[in-house]
Scaffold this motif. Structure first.
Motif, PDB file in Angstrom:
ATOM      1  N   PHE A  49       0.822  -1.206   0.000  1.00 24.20           N
ATOM      2  CA  PHE A  49       0.000   0.000   0.000  1.00 24.20           C
ATOM      3  C   PHE A  49       0.860   1.260   0.000  1.00 24.20           C
ATOM      4  O   PHE A  49       0.490   2.264  -0.609  1.00 24.20           O
ATOM      5  N   ASP A  53       0.224   3.996  -2.763  1.00 25.60           N
ATOM      6  CA  ASP A  53      -0.354   5.238  -2.263  1.00 25.60           C
ATOM      7  C   ASP A  53       0.567   6.424  -2.523  1.00 25.60           C
ATOM      8  O   ASP A  53       0.159   7.426  -3.112  1.00 25.60           O
ATOM      9  N   LEU A  84      -3.742  -5.476  -5.551  1.00 29.10           N
ATOM     10  CA  LEU A  84      -3.879  -4.965  -4.196  1.00 29.10           C
ATOM     11  C   LEU A  84      -5.012  -5.701  -3.491  1.00 29.10           C
ATOM     12  O   LEU A  84      -6.095  -5.886  -4.039  1.00 29.10           O
ATOM     13  N   ILE A 111      -0.898   3.461   6.921  1.00 29.95           N
ATOM     14  CA  ILE A 111      -0.180   2.772   5.842  1.00 29.95           C
ATOM     15  C   ILE A 111       1.319   2.779   6.102  1.00 29.95           C
ATOM     16  O   ILE A 111       2.000   1.753   5.956  1.00 29.95           O
TER      17      ILE A 111
END
Length: 312
Positions: A49, A53, A84, A111
């Motif tokens: 992530f 991100d 994901l 995250i």
């Protein structure tokens, strides 16, 4: 990219929640520990992530947003759909943090903490994380499509892409070592096995025995959702990934190109021979990646999947 800033040192800081949520990092670590015991593969998914991100308009939790009638988010972008997973792990962490410290810890910071813990809990390095990010109010499927690197890119293209984020070739090779954890689908390797660069042939970079193993796992016309570890120890964070690249046993084309390319071969050899060098470079790269921030307005989301409802 127009909205990114790299001056995170003026905004982020270690121990950001020391007064407002002193147990934040220990809560995240405990939830990640429980996740690892329940399904080991999930910790690798959560680690990814941070990459998916932070590359898209900075580390702002945008990858966690569900689609709405007026917004196509990033979960179903081409690089993310099917790759994901384990969003529910972040949901569980957020729920635990909301009980302890309501409306305090951002999803973007979750995250960053969870990615670090995914690595540390599986045998990799532990590093101090800088915190204090806000969550985005929107997400962009198009931006994710445009920027997340493809497994078909070669080392030169990857160097150019990472350079746009002030990440060096060494950073790029070290961060590619995230593939030490987790699995990938046959979908990602079938072209290498049967039609590399439209040749109708296998990628000559494959070590023959490894290629034979993959053709059995991923036959032409077979189930492309079958998964394989990207190195020989997919549940342990170590430097085996780089040893496999030296042995020409890289799963993805983008991975193996790090060794076939003279621009990056020496870093692969260094990390394959010295795990401490790899761990140090990986931790440094993750901190630099986490320093990518958006200058757009943000908030602390109460639910990581949706923006907060504004009072009327």
């Amino acid at each position: 990219m127009l909205f990114l800033t790299a001056v995170a040192g003026d905004i982020l800081q270690p121990g950001f929640y020391g007064n407002t949520c002193p147990k934040a990092e220990s809560i995240v670590r405990e939830e990640m520990r429980k996740t690892m015991l329940k399904e080991a593969r999930s910790v690798a998914s959560v680690m990814r992530f941070q990459f998916h991100d932070c590359f898209v308009n900075g580390c702002d939790g945008s990858v966690l947003l569900d689609d709405t009638p007026t917004m196509l988010g990033e979960k179903l972008s081409l690089p993310n759909i099917g790759s994901l997973r384990s969003f529910e792990v972040v949901d569980n962490i957020k729920e635990a943090l909301e009980k302890a410290c309501p409306a305090t810890v951002s999803c973007a910071d979750i995250i960053i903490m969870a990615s670090r813990d995914a690595v540390a809990l599986t045998g990799g390095p532990y590093w101090e994380v800088k915190l204090g990010r806000k969550d985005s109010l929107t997400a962009s499927q198009k931006d994710s499509d445009d920027i997340i690197p493809s497994s078909t890119l070669n080392a030169t293209s990857l160097i150019d892409l990472f350079k746009r984020f002030n990440l060096t070739a060494k950073d790029m090779v070290a961060l590619s070592g995230s593939h030490s954890l987790g699995e990938a689908r046959c979908f990602s390797v079938t072209d290498r096995l049967y039609n590399q660069s439209g040749s109708g042939k296998s990628d000559p970079a494959f070590e023959p025995i490894y290629r034979e193993k993959l053709t059995k796992l991923c036959p032409s016309g077979g189930d492309e959702n079958v998964t394989s570890g990207m190195d020989a120890t997919p549940r342990v964070f170590d430097n085996r990934y780089f040893k496999d690249l030296v042995s020409r046993r890289g799963f993805l084309f983008s991975d193996q190109s790090l060794f076939t390319s003279p621009e990056t071969r020496e870093y692969v050899k260094l990390f394959s021979e010295n795990q401490t060098e790899f761990f140090n470079a990986f931790a440094e790269g993750m901190v630099k990646l986490g320093d990518l921030l958006s200058t757009k307005p943000g908030e602390v989301r109460l639910n990581c999947r949706v923006v907060n409802q504004k009072a009327s």
